[in-house]
Scaffold this motif. Structure first.
Motif, PDB file in Angstrom:
ATOM      1  N   SER A  38      26.931  45.389  72.226  1.00 57.98           N
ATOM      2  CA  SER A  38      26.224  44.141  72.521  1.00 57.98           C
ATOM      3  C   SER A  38      27.219  43.070  72.946  1.00 57.98           C
ATOM      4  CB  SER A  38      25.429  43.659  71.302  1.00 57.98           C
ATOM      5  OG  SER A  38      26.300  43.384  70.224  1.00 57.98           O
ATOM      6  N   SER A  98      27.012  38.806  74.887  1.00 55.93           N
ATOM      7  CA  SER A  98      26.237  37.784  75.589  1.00 55.93           C
ATOM      8  C   SER A  98      26.616  37.708  77.062  1.00 55.93           C
ATOM      9  CB  SER A  98      26.448  36.412  74.934  1.00 55.93           C
ATOM     10  OG  SER A  98      27.832  36.075  74.939  1.00 55.93           O
ATOM     11  N   ILE A 112      27.286  39.851  80.427  1.00 56.98           N
ATOM     12  CA  ILE A 112      26.990  41.180  80.959  1.00 56.98           C
ATOM     13  C   ILE A 112      28.228  41.845  81.562  1.00 56.98           C
ATOM     14  CG2 ILE A 112      26.280  40.411  83.274  1.00 56.98           C
ATOM     15  CD1 ILE A 112      24.021  42.542  83.025  1.00 56.98           C
ATOM     16  N   LEU A 163      19.205  48.593  78.904  1.00 55.31           N
ATOM     17  CA  LEU A 163      19.655  47.253  78.556  1.00 55.31           C
ATOM     18  C   LEU A 163      18.566  46.581  77.743  1.00 55.31           C
ATOM     19  CD1 LEU A 163      21.314  45.818  81.808  1.00 55.31           C
ATOM     20  CD2 LEU A 163      22.401  46.092  79.595  1.00 55.31           C
ATOM     21  N   SER A 184      17.020  43.414  75.953  1.00 54.98           N
ATOM     22  CA  SER A 184      17.142  41.962  76.047  1.00 54.98           C
ATOM     23  C   SER A 184      15.763  41.329  75.948  1.00 54.98           C
ATOM     24  CB  SER A 184      17.788  41.562  77.376  1.00 54.98           C
ATOM     25  OG  SER A 184      17.808  40.149  77.523  1.00 54.98           O
ATOM     26  N   ARG A 185      15.739  40.041  75.540  1.00 56.09           N
ATOM     27  CA  ARG A 185      14.476  39.294  75.519  1.00 56.09           C
ATOM     28  C   ARG A 185      14.014  38.983  76.937  1.00 56.09           C
ATOM     29  NH1 ARG A 185      15.399  34.058  72.731  1.00 56.09           N
ATOM     30  NH2 ARG A 185      17.574  34.407  73.240  1.00 56.09           N
ATOM     31  N   LYS A 186      14.933  38.996  77.883  1.00 56.38           N
ATOM     32  CA  LYS A 186      14.620  38.700  79.280  1.00 56.38           C
ATOM     33  C   LYS A 186      14.941  39.923  80.145  1.00 56.38           C
ATOM     34  CE  LYS A 186      15.897  33.816  78.672  1.00 56.38           C
ATOM     35  NZ  LYS A 186      16.785  32.721  79.146  1.00 56.38           N
ATOM     36  N   THR A 187      14.252  40.027  81.262  1.00 55.49           N
ATOM     37  CA  THR A 187      14.542  41.110  82.211  1.00 55.49           C
ATOM     38  C   THR A 187      15.873  40.837  82.877  1.00 55.49           C
ATOM     39  OG1 THR A 187      12.192  41.434  82.620  1.00 55.49           O
ATOM     40  CG2 THR A 187      13.720  42.357  84.230  1.00 55.49           C
ATOM     41  N   ILE A 188      16.758  41.825  82.832  1.00 49.37           N
ATOM     42  CA  ILE A 188      18.097  41.654  83.390  1.00 49.37           C
ATOM     43  C   ILE A 188      18.235  42.508  84.645  1.00 49.37           C
ATOM     44  CG2 ILE A 188      20.576  41.832  82.981  1.00 49.37           C
ATOM     45  CD1 ILE A 188      20.039  41.638  80.031  1.00 49.37           C
ATOM     46  N   GLU A 201      12.870  48.375  76.901  1.00 56.20           N
ATOM     47  CA  GLU A 201      13.919  47.360  76.985  1.00 56.20           C
ATOM     48  C   GLU A 201      13.626  46.098  76.179  1.00 56.20           C
ATOM     49  OE1 GLU A 201      16.311  47.948  81.132  1.00 56.20           O
ATOM     50  OE2 GLU A 201      14.436  46.842  81.249  1.00 56.20           O
ATOM     51  N   SER A 202      12.357  45.746  76.016  1.00 58.03           N
ATOM     52  CA  SER A 202      12.027  44.523  75.272  1.00 58.03           C
ATOM     53  C   SER A 202      11.657  44.806  73.830  1.00 58.03           C
ATOM     54  CB  SER A 202      10.860  43.795  75.960  1.00 58.03           C
ATOM     55  OG  SER A 202       9.720  44.637  76.007  1.00 58.03           O
TER      56      SER A 202
END
Length: 275
Positions: free
Chosen positions: A12, A14, A16, A50, A52-56, A86-87
């Motif tokens: 992990s 923050s 990328i 990946l 994440s709370r957001k789509t990367i 992913e989410s």
């Protein structure tokens, strides 16, 4: 993370750029170790995700390599029978559970007129209950829209066990056959997990996930320890065992935490949950 011949790397960050660099370093070390020990990695089955709370979006400058071959990125993957996305909203996994349950419902419906309710209850536990309980401690606290289809399927199942009408009220049937609803199955597994932690019979890797502290001297409690959920405002974190586990365990009567026999604790929990 190792399980039989299944190997998973996780990391992990923050940033990328740092994340991909660290993972590629790990993969290089893994490749060297496998080569030295003459172990072959199945590249076709090797994927990466990946979380994440957001789509990367990942452009071409980011890639993971194993033996100079790019690893395919996927958005969902079945890991030890649990479908991860992913989410981590568990929607894909609950859909898969629903499909498995539908097979059990079909068999119950086919046998409802030629078998006794006890036989149908055994079929339920074999073909439906087993899917509802597998990994429920992880996904059982998912969003309502993901859990509701399973709740509806479970209600259909108890009606078929009793050979009741399709619109019969399900709550009395759950009580009649002593079957826990899915939300109560989740709470039971959560309490069992926390009690194993309290008795120090969990693997060390799981024990390290949860912190606990001694009760303050001015607090009147019979708990040997008070389990503390992590401090977070993230909605996805609130559905985790790390958060709801301590909360559920603190909701049971204090004397139950003193039960050393795990089977007796489970029976008392079922009685407490259904009361």
């Amino acid at each position: 993370v190792l399980f039989a011949d299944d190997t998973t790397l996780h990391n992990s960050d923050s940033n990328i750029n740092n994340l991909f660099q660290r993972m590629n370093n790990n993969l290089k070390q893994l490749e060297e170790w496998c080569t030295f020990n003459q172990i072959d990695v199945n590249r076709v089955k090797t994927k990466y995700m990946l979380f994440s709370r957001k789509t990367i979006p990942v452009n071409n400058e980011f890639s993971l390599l194993y033996s100079n071959n790019p690893i395919e990125r996927v958005t969902t993957f079945k890991f030890l029978g649990i479908v991860l996305d992913e989410s981590l909203n568990w929607h894909h996994h609950t859909n898969q559970v629903k499909l498995k349950i539908s097979q059990g419902l079909y068999i119950l419906n086919s046998l409802k007129n030629i078998t006794t309710s006890e036989v149908r209850k055994s079929i339920y536990y074999s073909l439906i209950h087993s899917h509802l309980t597998y990994g429920c401690i992880l996904w059982g606290n998912a969003q309502k829209k993901s859990i509701k289809p399973l709740q509806m399927s479970q209600k259909k199942a108890v009606r078929k066990i009793d050979n009741a009408a399709y619109n019969a009220h399900a709550d009395p049937l759950f009580a009649k056959f002593n079957i826990l609803k899915i939300e109560k199955l989740h709470m039971l597994q959560s309490l069992q997990f926390m009690h194993k932690l309290h008795l120090s019979i969990l693997p060390q890797a799981l024990t390290n996930l949860l912190s606990r502290f001694e009760a303050p001297h001015n607090t009147h409690t019979r708990f040997a320890h008070i389990f503390r959920p992590p401090q977070t405002h993230l909605k996805v974190a609130h559905s985790s065992i790390l958060f709801h586990g301590p909360r559920n365990y603190r909701s049971i009567p204090p004397h139950m935490s003193e039960i050393l026999n795990f089977k007796i604790f489970t029976k008392r929990c079922k009685r407490h949950i259904t009361s």
